[in-house]
Write a protein that holds these residues in place. Sequence first.
Motif, PDB file in Angstrom:
ATOM      1  N   TRP A 208      45.699  38.541  45.539  1.00 56.64           N
ATOM      2  CA  TRP A 208      45.244  39.835  45.004  1.00 56.64           C
ATOM      3  C   TRP A 208      45.497  39.841  43.502  1.00 56.64           C
ATOM      4  O   TRP A 208      46.625  39.604  43.057  1.00 56.64           O
ATOM      5  CB  TRP A 208      45.978  40.999  45.673  1.00 56.64           C
ATOM      6  N   LEU A 209      44.463  40.099  42.715  1.00 58.81           N
ATOM      7  CA  LEU A 209      44.574  40.175  41.262  1.00 58.81           C
ATOM      8  C   LEU A 209      44.617  41.621  40.801  1.00 58.81           C
ATOM      9  O   LEU A 209      43.834  42.453  41.261  1.00 58.81           O
ATOM     10  CB  LEU A 209      43.372  39.499  40.597  1.00 58.81           C
ATOM     11  N   HIS A 210      45.540  41.927  39.888  1.00 59.30           N
ATOM     12  CA  HIS A 210      45.492  43.214  39.202  1.00 59.30           C
ATOM     13  C   HIS A 210      46.185  43.083  37.854  1.00 59.30           C
ATOM     14  O   HIS A 210      46.797  42.053  37.543  1.00 59.30           O
ATOM     15  CB  HIS A 210      46.108  44.338  40.052  1.00 59.30           C
ATOM     16  N   LYS A 211      46.046  44.106  37.043  1.00 60.28           N
ATOM     17  CA  LYS A 211      46.628  44.113  35.700  1.00 60.28           C
ATOM     18  C   LYS A 211      47.336  45.432  35.476  1.00 60.28           C
ATOM     19  O   LYS A 211      46.861  46.496  35.885  1.00 60.28           O
ATOM     20  CB  LYS A 211      45.533  43.921  34.647  1.00 60.28           C
ATOM     21  N   ARG A 212      48.488  45.348  34.810  1.00 58.73           N
ATOM     22  CA  ARG A 212      49.243  46.540  34.440  1.00 58.73           C
ATOM     23  C   ARG A 212      49.721  46.346  33.006  1.00 58.73           C
ATOM     24  O   ARG A 212      50.464  45.406  32.720  1.00 58.73           O
ATOM     25  CB  ARG A 212      50.429  46.768  35.378  1.00 58.73           C
ATOM     26  N   GLY A 213      49.273  47.218  32.116  1.00 56.03           N
ATOM     27  CA  GLY A 213      49.568  47.016  30.714  1.00 56.03           C
ATOM     28  C   GLY A 213      48.907  45.747  30.226  1.00 56.03           C
ATOM     29  O   GLY A 213      47.703  45.546  30.416  1.00 56.03           O
ATOM     30  N   SER A 214      49.675  44.839  29.639  1.00 60.10           N
ATOM     31  CA  SER A 214      49.129  43.580  29.141  1.00 60.10           C
ATOM     32  C   SER A 214      49.419  42.412  30.069  1.00 60.10           C
ATOM     33  O   SER A 214      49.141  41.265  29.729  1.00 60.10           O
ATOM     34  CB  SER A 214      49.713  43.276  27.755  1.00 60.10           C
ATOM     35  N   LEU A 215      49.960  42.707  31.259  1.00 59.45           N
ATOM     36  CA  LEU A 215      50.395  41.655  32.165  1.00 59.45           C
ATOM     37  C   LEU A 215      49.456  41.537  33.365  1.00 59.45           C
ATOM     38  O   LEU A 215      49.073  42.538  33.975  1.00 59.45           O
ATOM     39  CB  LEU A 215      51.818  41.946  32.642  1.00 59.45           C
ATOM     40  N   TYR A 216      49.094  40.301  33.692  1.00 60.69           N
ATOM     41  CA  TYR A 216      48.246  40.016  34.848  1.00 60.69           C
ATOM     42  C   TYR A 216      49.134  39.594  36.024  1.00 60.69           C
ATOM     43  O   TYR A 216      50.122  38.872  35.836  1.00 60.69           O
ATOM     44  CB  TYR A 216      47.246  38.903  34.527  1.00 60.69           C
ATOM     45  N   TYR A 217      48.737  40.023  37.225  1.00 64.79           N
ATOM     46  CA  TYR A 217      49.518  39.756  38.429  1.00 64.79           C
ATOM     47  C   TYR A 217      48.653  39.036  39.460  1.00 64.79           C
ATOM     48  O   TYR A 217      47.509  39.434  39.717  1.00 64.79           O
ATOM     49  CB  TYR A 217      50.033  41.052  39.049  1.00 64.79           C
ATOM     50  N   LEU A 218      49.212  38.008  40.053  1.00 62.51           N
ATOM     51  CA  LEU A 218      48.619  37.323  41.195  1.00 62.51           C
ATOM     52  C   LEU A 218      49.612  37.464  42.347  1.00 62.51           C
ATOM     53  O   LEU A 218      50.658  36.816  42.367  1.00 62.51           O
ATOM     54  CB  LEU A 218      48.370  35.845  40.875  1.00 62.51           C
ATOM     55  N   ALA A 236      53.095  36.074  41.043  1.00 61.21           N
ATOM     56  CA  ALA A 236      53.236  35.415  39.754  1.00 61.21           C
ATOM     57  C   ALA A 236      52.606  36.306  38.700  1.00 61.21           C
ATOM     58  O   ALA A 236      51.764  37.155  39.011  1.00 61.21           O
ATOM     59  CB  ALA A 236      52.562  34.048  39.777  1.00 61.21           C
ATOM     60  N   THR A 237      52.993  36.124  37.445  1.00 59.23           N
ATOM     61  CA  THR A 237      52.417  36.891  36.343  1.00 59.23           C
ATOM     62  C   THR A 237      51.934  35.945  35.255  1.00 59.23           C
ATOM     63  O   THR A 237      52.363  34.793  35.167  1.00 59.23           O
ATOM     64  CB  THR A 237      53.424  37.885  35.748  1.00 59.23           C
ATOM     65  N   ALA A 238      51.054  36.464  34.389  1.00 57.72           N
ATOM     66  CA  ALA A 238      50.506  35.657  33.306  1.00 57.72           C
ATOM     67  C   ALA A 238      50.120  36.555  32.138  1.00 57.72           C
ATOM     68  O   ALA A 238      49.785  37.733  32.329  1.00 57.72           O
ATOM     69  CB  ALA A 238      49.289  34.865  33.781  1.00 57.72           C
ATOM     70  N   PRO A 239      50.085  36.004  30.922  1.00 55.25           N
ATOM     71  CA  PRO A 239      49.662  36.786  29.765  1.00 55.25           C
ATOM     72  C   PRO A 239      48.152  36.913  29.650  1.00 55.25           C
ATOM     73  O   PRO A 239      47.645  37.782  28.927  1.00 55.25           O
ATOM     74  CB  PRO A 239      50.237  36.004  28.579  1.00 55.25           C
TER      75      PRO A 239
END
Length: 320
Positions: A208-218, A236-239
């Motif tokens: 599941w992909l989503h974004k909160r602020g400037s951070l991406y979440y898998l 996991a998170t990514a910039p």
Amino acid sequence: MLALTLFAGLSLGTALPNAPGSNPIIRDRFTADPAPLVVGNRLYLYVGHDEARDGEMFNMREWLVYSTTDMKRWTPHGPIMRVADFRWAKADAWAAQAIRKNDRYYFYAAVEHDDSNPGKAIAVAVSDRPTGPFVDARGSALVTNSMTPKGTHSWEDIDPTVFTDDDGTSWIAWGNRQAYIARLKANMIELDGPITEITPPHFEEGPWLHKRGSLYYLTYASLDRSRHKDERVSYATAPTIRGPWTYRGELTGSAQNSFTIHPGIARFRGRWYLFLHNAALTIGDRKGALGRRSVTVEHLRYRPDGTMIPVVQTTAGVSR
């Protein structure tokens, strides 16, 4: 021992079994693989329909959708598609997700391809309304097993998740044991570039992909076979959406009575929610099982650094 017993009781929640917002949230049939979509002041929840008989693992022929305005009361909208609506597919209405783009609704689903291209595949359908009816948007699969030849098995191309970034670009991720991502064209029914593998630690399925602020979440169903026998949820998170992805650990434990678990995340009316499934529901004489699961929901909270606070699965759900 008394303290541990009290803690366990509190973890399960003290809400009445039928309190609005308690788990499981759908009780008249078995549902699995929840995928939320927020449209204005209403949250739509797309789910698979488990119909397994005794001795069966999975028997899934259609997808259902429910909606809510308060996260406590759910309105059924009936089946939105059956796997037979994809004429090139032969079975398995597995995990799916819908997304809004260009004032239309696109529905991505995992199915079993017919013998012309054996293995699991990802279909895409389209509708003018979130409740359908949805129709096959291509007349063929968006992703087939032959497009990911480095995978280890024929069911790796399942569980699509679709995410639109702030610049309007949409991405699709999917997988089982191997995790993949690709950019979508503006028409939402074609890939726009190569398929890239992004498999994080212990990845099993259900990304599941989503974004909160400037951070991406898998966020995904994980399985550390050296420690556990059932799936849990990890993330996991990514910039950037392209990575690099940093493993952040487990978000939940395993699901009650279920080998599988499947995350779906949404922000609705100012709060974040984590949708899951377990196999705790009994309907008549049919008890929950591997192919008879039930959707649940919990509050989701974040630390100041953006990491997610581990979620305890409860019977109370969001009833309080």
